[in-house]
Design an enzyme around this catalytic site. Structure first.
Site, mmCIF file in Angstrom:
data_model
loop_
_atom_site.group_PDB
_atom_site.id
_atom_site.type_symbol
_atom_site.label_atom_id
_atom_site.label_comp_id
_atom_site.label_asym_id
_atom_site.label_seq_id
_atom_site.Cartn_x
_atom_site.Cartn_y
_atom_site.Cartn_z
ATOM 1 N N ALA A 122 -72.006 18.571 31.429
ATOM 2 C CA ALA A 122 -72.378 17.572 30.420
ATOM 3 C C ALA A 122 -71.301 16.490 30.314
ATOM 4 C CB ALA A 122 -72.580 18.246 29.066
ATOM 5 N N ASP A 154 -74.275 20.900 24.084
ATOM 6 C CA ASP A 154 -73.167 20.455 24.938
ATOM 7 C C ASP A 154 -73.085 18.933 24.983
ATOM 8 O OD1 ASP A 154 -72.884 23.115 25.520
ATOM 9 O OD2 ASP A 154 -72.712 22.844 27.687
HETATM 10 O O1 PMV Z 1 -72.367 27.808 29.068
HETATM 11 P P1 PMV Z 1 -72.497 26.503 28.346
HETATM 12 O O2 PMV Z 1 -71.218 25.879 27.980
HETATM 13 O O3 PMV Z 1 -73.403 25.547 29.037
HETATM 14 O O4 PMV Z 1 -73.173 26.824 26.920
HETATM 15 C C1 PMV Z 1 -74.462 27.332 26.840
HETATM 16 C C2 PMV Z 1 -74.834 27.528 25.393
HETATM 17 C C3 PMV Z 1 -76.147 28.269 25.187
HETATM 18 O O5 PMV Z 1 -76.338 28.351 23.779
HETATM 19 C C4 PMV Z 1 -76.080 29.671 25.764
HETATM 20 C C5 PMV Z 1 -77.320 27.542 25.813
HETATM 21 C C6 PMV Z 1 -77.677 26.244 25.121
HETATM 22 O O6 PMV Z 1 -78.404 25.453 25.752
HETATM 23 O O7 PMV Z 1 -77.300 26.018 23.965
#
Ligand code: PMV
Length: 316
Positions: free
Chosen positions: A110, A152
């Site tokens: 992101a 994100d």
């Molecule tokens: O792994 P990351 O930093 O992309 O975080 C994902 C967070 C979740 O809640 C697991 C998925 C989301 O889309 O919010």
């Protein structure tokens, strides 16, 4: 002409990952010492429209036209051109770099999208505002993650602590004091797409049980917001532990993350949990400043490949 550069920070989710996909709140903060960077230089001798792209951290160097049509970078650049209604694209060289660990639950994808959207729209002469940047970055998150909550791109675009509920306007919040965190990398890739998919399957199989767990996480997040705003350190730590327990019940932790979490607590952390998608990636530990060296050593001894310090501070 000097290169046109934009950067964007990493992020960590403090509370509420996974349940946020199902409409519960989550809390995330930017980590400004880690950043993704996009630089764009005009290529005066190349034919108009020729775009050379280099992203050494992911082993990419190519002419944009050589990339598959559904490549996220190609879609991102195209979407910005469409939004701005640009007809003539000058030839250029794009260079992407990052200090954010990749696939580690810290929002590297992101952040790269946000930096590139900003640099690209500025290069095209019409820098986009935050709301537009956020929307465009969200479209790219969908390519990477399937059903992202949007947390994100939101925390990274606005670069503020956010209390986030999917499909609601963002709420920023102000921590009541400075909190110190250690962020430790398990060295295994976070498997966000896989863990998000597994949670979905489990929820489809046992909707009532999983919705009860999501609601319990939502309760933790609401209490955590209050505890952060009023600066109640011990309570924030306890809530991190409770959140980790609930994440384990969703089967998104891993033996390596559990070992790091356990070692941080034993070395004096006030609370610890995984952050992001889980399955690997990073964990976070809340520490009093004088406990930092002991917790850092314990994390390294328990197998962390990197330990980063971060602060959540009230904005001036
Ligand atoms: O792994 P990351 O930093 O992309 O975080 C994902 C967070 C979740 O809640 C697991 C998925 C989301 O889309 O919010």
């Amino acid at each position: 002409m000097p290169a046109l550069t934009a950067t964007a920070p990493a992020k960590i989710i403090l509370f509420g990952e996974h349940a946020v996909v199902y409409g519960q709140p989550a809390i995330a903060v930017p980590v400004n010492q880690l950043r993704a960077r996009a630089s764009i230089l005009p290529a005066v001798k190349a034919p108009p429209g020729q775009i050379h792209i280099q992203a050494a951290d992911i082993g990419l160097e190519a002419e944009l036209q050589e990339l598959p049509e559904d490549h996220p970078l190609r879609i991102l650049l195209h979407n910005v051109v469409q939004v701005l209604d640009i007809q003539h694209i000058p030839a250029c060289r794009i260079r992407m770099t990052t200090t954010i660990p990749i696939a580690a639950g810290m929002g590297s994808g992101a952040a790269a999208s946000v930096a590139l959207i900003r640099a690209w729209s500025s290069f095209l002469g019409e820098p986009l505002g935050d709301d537009r940047v956020n929307e465009l970055a969200y479209e790219i998150e969908k390519i990477y993650h399937g059903t992202p909550s949007g947390i994100d791109n939101t925390v990274i675009t606005y670069n503020r602590p956010v209390y986030y509920i999917r499909d609601y306007p963002i709420q920023v919040f102000q921590p009541g004091r400075t909190f110190h965190l250690l962020i430790a990398d398990s060295g295994l890739p976070a498997r966000t797409a896989i863990t998000v998919g597994n949670v979905r399957q489990a929820w489809l199989a046992q909707p009532q049980l999983y919705e009860q767990r999501f609601r319990a996480i939502g309760d933790v997040v609401r209490s955590a917001k209050e505890a952060l705003e009023t600066g109640r350190l011990t309570e924030v730590g306890d809530l991190m532990d409770r959140n980790q327990e609930l994440l384990s019940s969703l089967n998104v932790s891993s033996p390596d993350l559990d070992r790091l979490i356990q070692s941080a607590r034993q070395a004096g952390a006030l609370g610890a949990k995984l952050t992001g998608g889980g399955g690997g990636g990073n964990m976070i530990a809340l520490v009093e400043p004088d406990c930092r060296p002991a917790v850092r050593s314990a994390l390294l001894a328990a197998g962390a490949v990197q330990v980063i310090e971060a602060q959540i501070s009230p904005s001036p």
